[in-house]
Design a protein around this motif. Structure first.
Motif, PDB file in Angstrom:
ATOM      1  N   TRP A   7       0.829  -1.200   0.000  1.00 15.56           N
ATOM      2  CA  TRP A   7       0.000   0.000   0.000  1.00 15.56           C
ATOM      3  C   TRP A   7       0.861   1.246   0.000  1.00 15.56           C
ATOM      4  O   TRP A   7       1.804   1.374   0.776  1.00 15.56           O
ATOM      5  N   PRO A   9       0.259   5.156   0.437  1.00 20.41           N
ATOM      6  CA  PRO A   9      -0.686   6.246   0.698  1.00 20.41           C
ATOM      7  C   PRO A   9      -0.524   7.365  -0.316  1.00 20.41           C
ATOM      8  O   PRO A   9       0.599   7.719  -0.677  1.00 20.41           O
ATOM      9  N   LYS A  10      -1.647   7.902  -0.786  1.00 23.41           N
ATOM     10  CA  LYS A  10      -1.627   8.988  -1.765  1.00 23.41           C
ATOM     11  C   LYS A  10      -2.582  10.083  -1.328  1.00 23.41           C
ATOM     12  O   LYS A  10      -3.657  10.250  -1.907  1.00 23.41           O
ATOM     13  N   PRO A  11      -2.197  10.827  -0.279  1.00 24.35           N
ATOM     14  CA  PRO A  11      -3.086  11.906   0.173  1.00 24.35           C
ATOM     15  C   PRO A  11      -3.150  13.024  -0.870  1.00 24.35           C
ATOM     16  O   PRO A  11      -2.288  13.125  -1.747  1.00 24.35           O
TER      17      PRO A  11
END
Length: 102
Positions: A7, A9-11
Motif C-alpha cells: 500500500w 498512501p496517496k493523500p
C-alpha cells in the motif's frame, strides 16, 4: 486485499495551500472537537482515565478535557485539523465564516 507492504498512501497534495489567519480559530475548534470525539468514543467503549495506557484495563492518560492536554497532544490534533482544512480548500471548496453578529 492489498499485499502487506504494497500500500502506498496517496493523500491530496496540499503543499500549495496556505491558510490565512482567519482560519486559526477554526483550526483550534476542529482540534478540540477531534479530541472530544475521540474521547467520547473511548468512554463509550468502556475506557477510563488512568495514569498510563493499558489496553487490558482500558485506561488512557489522555482521557481529559482538551484544555488539560499537553501541547504535544494538542499539536497532533491541530495538524489533523490544518490538513483537513487544506484538503477542503485544495479540492476547490470554499470555507465561509459565520455571519457577523453586528
Amino acid at each position: 486485499m492489498t499485499e502487506p507492504g504494497a500500500w502506498e498512501p496517496k493523500p491530496v497534495d496540499t503543499s500549495g495551500v496556505r491558510l490565512g489567519p482567519d482560519l486559526l480559530a477554526l483550526v483550534e475548534r476542529l482540534a478540540e472537537n477531534a479530541h472530544d470525539h475521540w474521547g467520547m468514543r473511548r468512554l463509550a467503549e468502556g475506557w477510563r482515565p488512568g495514569p498510563s495506557r493499558d489496553d487490558a484495563l482500558r485506561t488512557h492518560p489522555l482521557l481529559v478535557p482538551y484544555a488539560d492536554l499537553p501541547e504535544s497532544e494538542k499539536d497532533y490534533d491541530r495538524e489533523l485539523a490544518v490538513e483537513t482544512i487544506k484538503v477542503v480548500l485544495g479540492l476547490g471548496y470554499r470555507i465561509v465564516g459565520p455571519p457577523s453578529q453586528e
